[in-house]
Design an enzyme around this catalytic site. Structure first.
Site, PDB file in Angstrom:
ATOM      1  N   GLY A 196     -13.581  -3.314   0.932  1.00 34.50           N
ATOM      2  CA  GLY A 196     -14.942  -2.786   1.046  1.00 34.50           C
ATOM      3  C   GLY A 196     -15.217  -1.718  -0.002  1.00 34.50           C
ATOM      4  O   GLY A 196     -16.288  -1.704  -0.617  1.00 34.50           O
ATOM      5  N   ARG A 229       0.827  -1.219   0.000  1.00 37.00           N
ATOM      6  CA  ARG A 229       0.000   0.000   0.000  1.00 37.00           C
ATOM      7  C   ARG A 229       0.854   1.260   0.000  1.00 37.00           C
ATOM      8  O   ARG A 229       0.469   2.268  -0.581  1.00 37.00           O
ATOM      9  CB  ARG A 229      -0.912   0.011   1.216  1.00 37.00           C
ATOM     10  CG  ARG A 229      -2.083  -0.905   1.020  1.00 37.00           C
ATOM     11  CD  ARG A 229      -3.072  -0.706   2.130  1.00 37.00           C
ATOM     12  NE  ARG A 229      -4.286  -1.416   1.840  1.00 37.00           N
ATOM     13  CZ  ARG A 229      -5.147  -1.796   2.769  1.00 37.00           C
ATOM     14  NH1 ARG A 229      -4.921  -1.521   4.023  1.00 37.00           N
ATOM     15  NH2 ARG A 229      -6.242  -2.420   2.431  1.00 37.00           N
ATOM     16  N   GLY A 250      -8.456  -7.680   0.982  1.00 29.59           N
ATOM     17  CA  GLY A 250      -7.250  -8.132   1.667  1.00 29.59           C
ATOM     18  C   GLY A 250      -6.939  -9.597   1.432  1.00 29.59           C
ATOM     19  O   GLY A 250      -5.802  -9.957   1.118  1.00 29.59           O
ATOM     20  N   LYS A 269     -18.813 -14.863   4.101  1.00 32.00           N
ATOM     21  CA  LYS A 269     -20.213 -14.488   4.280  1.00 32.00           C
ATOM     22  C   LYS A 269     -20.940 -14.129   2.991  1.00 32.00           C
ATOM     23  O   LYS A 269     -20.423 -13.363   2.181  1.00 32.00           O
ATOM     24  CB  LYS A 269     -20.283 -13.275   5.196  1.00 32.00           C
ATOM     25  CG  LYS A 269     -19.893 -13.596   6.609  1.00 32.00           C
ATOM     26  CD  LYS A 269     -20.002 -12.365   7.448  1.00 32.00           C
ATOM     27  CE  LYS A 269     -19.600 -12.654   8.875  1.00 32.00           C
ATOM     28  NZ  LYS A 269     -19.323 -11.423   9.578  1.00 32.00           N
TER      29      LYS A 269
HETATM   30  P1  AMP Z   1     -14.490 -12.484   3.845  1.00 36.19           P
HETATM   31  O1  AMP Z   1     -13.942 -11.568   4.891  1.00 36.19           O
HETATM   32  O2  AMP Z   1     -15.984 -12.628   3.889  1.00 36.19           O
HETATM   33  O3  AMP Z   1     -13.956 -12.190   2.458  1.00 36.19           O
HETATM   34  O4  AMP Z   1     -13.953 -13.927   4.226  1.00 36.19           O
HETATM   35  C1  AMP Z   1     -12.606 -14.300   4.263  1.00 36.19           C
HETATM   36  C2  AMP Z   1     -12.469 -15.445   5.195  1.00 36.19           C
HETATM   37  O5  AMP Z   1     -13.300 -16.495   4.776  1.00 36.19           O
HETATM   38  C3  AMP Z   1     -11.080 -16.028   5.259  1.00 36.19           C
HETATM   39  O6  AMP Z   1     -10.510 -15.724   6.497  1.00 36.19           O
HETATM   40  C4  AMP Z   1     -11.296 -17.525   5.114  1.00 36.19           C
HETATM   41  O7  AMP Z   1     -10.597 -18.304   6.037  1.00 36.19           O
HETATM   42  C5  AMP Z   1     -12.786 -17.655   5.357  1.00 36.19           C
HETATM   43  N1  AMP Z   1     -13.341 -18.855   4.705  1.00 36.19           N
HETATM   44  C6  AMP Z   1     -13.244 -19.218   3.427  1.00 36.19           C
HETATM   45  N2  AMP Z   1     -13.818 -20.412   3.230  1.00 36.19           N
HETATM   46  C7  AMP Z   1     -14.299 -20.831   4.425  1.00 36.19           C
HETATM   47  C8  AMP Z   1     -14.974 -21.985   4.857  1.00 36.19           C
HETATM   48  N3  AMP Z   1     -15.290 -22.957   4.005  1.00 36.19           N
HETATM   49  N4  AMP Z   1     -15.307 -22.070   6.168  1.00 36.19           N
HETATM   50  C9  AMP Z   1     -15.016 -21.074   7.027  1.00 36.19           C
HETATM   51  N5  AMP Z   1     -14.359 -19.957   6.676  1.00 36.19           N
HETATM   52  C10 AMP Z   1     -14.002 -19.819   5.379  1.00 36.19           C
END
Ligand code: AMP
Length: 404
Positions: free
Chosen positions: A380, A40, A357, A205
């Site tokens: 975001g 960055r 990230g 999510k």
């Molecule tokens: P986000 O912040 O929504 O982009 O999510 C990123 C996070 O999703 C990372 O830290 C991953 O470890 C988690 N992640 C990805 N796949 C899975 C999964 N199958 N189960 C739980 N966490 C997950």
């Protein structure tokens, strides 16, 4: 949009003091304080150099971490001084205050082509205050330090923060080169993408990305889904997903999303096999499974069949946008799907954009960060921009005072 964004090349910067908002919110080792990734900082160097080479003095404003409006040494910007120095090959003057008498006198004494770095702007509670008047009072103090405002902090443009919005309202304001490039690349894929346009989306999510997915199903040719968010969608389609992470409140949205995709002739692809674990841990027992996940097991990564399929689709795309990992890639047992996607994105000959990230660190882990057309510094902010939301930090520049 891009052409309306005030460009610093149109600013008369010679002899001026430029308040440059950068995003030096870089990760660091909690024990040693050593910065673990300086990307960055590196990405804003062209803007800093341009200003210095054109006779301006530069006052850097940035945040780091979440100090919650209080001085907190672990988030001091002292840490970034040597890195900036290394790139611009000159000394940095550091002010351990962000505003106040000391900052004022240091700014006043700043000579042409010198750089002053102010302490973490988030040590001031007003920066992120919900109350506009409080933000305005901080912005007013900041504005008294310089003549011109330049924003190069794309990652913060979705925030209504004093140094992003209210400061820009007070001074002639411009977009720095990095901000310009971010908008240029995103506009490119949003306005006239070359097809096939493939979106790869993962992460934990559905809730944070549902709006984005609802927009994408009307615009892109293919959406490849991975990560835990896939399990909410699979569950909504009545598949067994064991104890995988899901968001129950979003089952109905997830169900409708697949129908919406089919109505818009968007190929909506979900994992066909999985790497599953008996617990959320690096030491878990793991195995491969097909479409469904047995009780007592959780999906941790896309399986090899899905990874192959995604790789082929990505490699043949003319435009790829990737956000979010395909699995729990932080644990090496579950990083194969994400690494496969990263490598396929690197091999794609079309325009490729990755952001957020996690996608960034995954690209780095796969060693392919230089092979992506544009690696966005905004997570975001990138998602909100693509969703079509108006980012406060961009809006204020568009309605700006650059022609004064
Ligand atoms: P986000 O912040 O929504 O982009 O999510 C990123 C996070 O999703 C990372 O830290 C991953 O470890 C988690 N992640 C990805 N796949 C899975 C999964 N199958 N189960 C739980 N966490 C997950």
């Amino acid at each position: 949009m891009l052409n309306d964004l005030p460009n610093i090349k149109h600013a008369e910067v010679n002899g001026k003091k430029v308040l440059l908002r950068v995003d030096f919110n870089v990760p660091f080792d909690k024990n040693t304080g050593i910065i673990t990734d300086e990307t960055r900082i590196k990405k804003s160097i062209p803007t800093i150099e341009y200003l210095l080479n054109n006779g301006a003095s530069v006052i850097l404003i940035s945040h780091m971490g979440r100090p919650n409006g209080k001085k907190d040494e672990q988030f001091s910007l002292v840490k970034v001084i040597d890195i900036i120095k290394k790139y611009i090959k000159q000394d940095i003057i550091f002010c351990e205050e962000t505003t106040g008498e000391k900052a004022k006198s240091m700014a006043e004494n700043l000579k042409s082509s010198e750089v002053l770095l102010l302490e973490n702007i988030r040590f001031k509670a007003e920066e992120t205050s919900k109350n506009k008047e409080e933000r305005e009072s901080l912005a007013k103090e900041l504005s008294e330090l310089g003549d011109i405002y330049v924003d190069d902090a794309f990652g913060c443009c979705h925030r209504e923060h004093a140094s992003i919005v209210e400061l820009a309202e007070l001074l002639p304001s411009y977009a720095g080169f990095l901000l310009h490039r971010e908008i240029e690349m995103l506009d490119k894929v949003l306005t006239k993408p070359e097809r096939p346009f493939v979106v790869v989306i993962g992460g934990s999510k559905v809730s944070t990305k549902i709006k984005l997915l609802e927009t994408f199903v009307t615009k892109v040719d293919t959406i490849l889904v991975g990560g835990a968010m896939a399990y909410t969608i699979l569950k909504a389609r009545l598949l067994e997903i064991g104890s995988s992470l899901i968001e129950r409140e979003f089952l109905s949205n997830a169900f409708q999303l697949v129908d919406k995709a089919s109505y818009h002739k968007c190929q909506f692809v979900l994992p066909e096999d999985h790497i599953i674990a008996d617990e959320f841990s690096e030491n878990a027992k793991i195995k491969k499974t097909g479409k469904e996940i047995p009780a007592g097991w959780m999906g941790m990564d896309i399986g090899p069949k899905t990874a192959d399929k995604y790789e082929k689709i990505i490699k043949e795309a003319k435009t790829v946008l990737w956000n979010g990992p395909m699995g729990v890639f932080e644990m090496s047992k579950f990083d194969k799907g994400t690494m496969a996607v990263a490598k396929a994105v690197a091999k794609c000959k079309g325009i490729t954009i990755a952001g957020g990230g996690d996608s960034y660190y995954a690209a780095k882990k796969a060693g392919i960060e230089d092979k992506i057309t544009h690696l966005s510094t905004g997570g975001g902010a990138m998602l909100e921009y693509i969703e079509g939301k108006k980012l406060p930090g961009i809006q204020v520049l568009l309605s700006g005072k650059e022609n004064e």
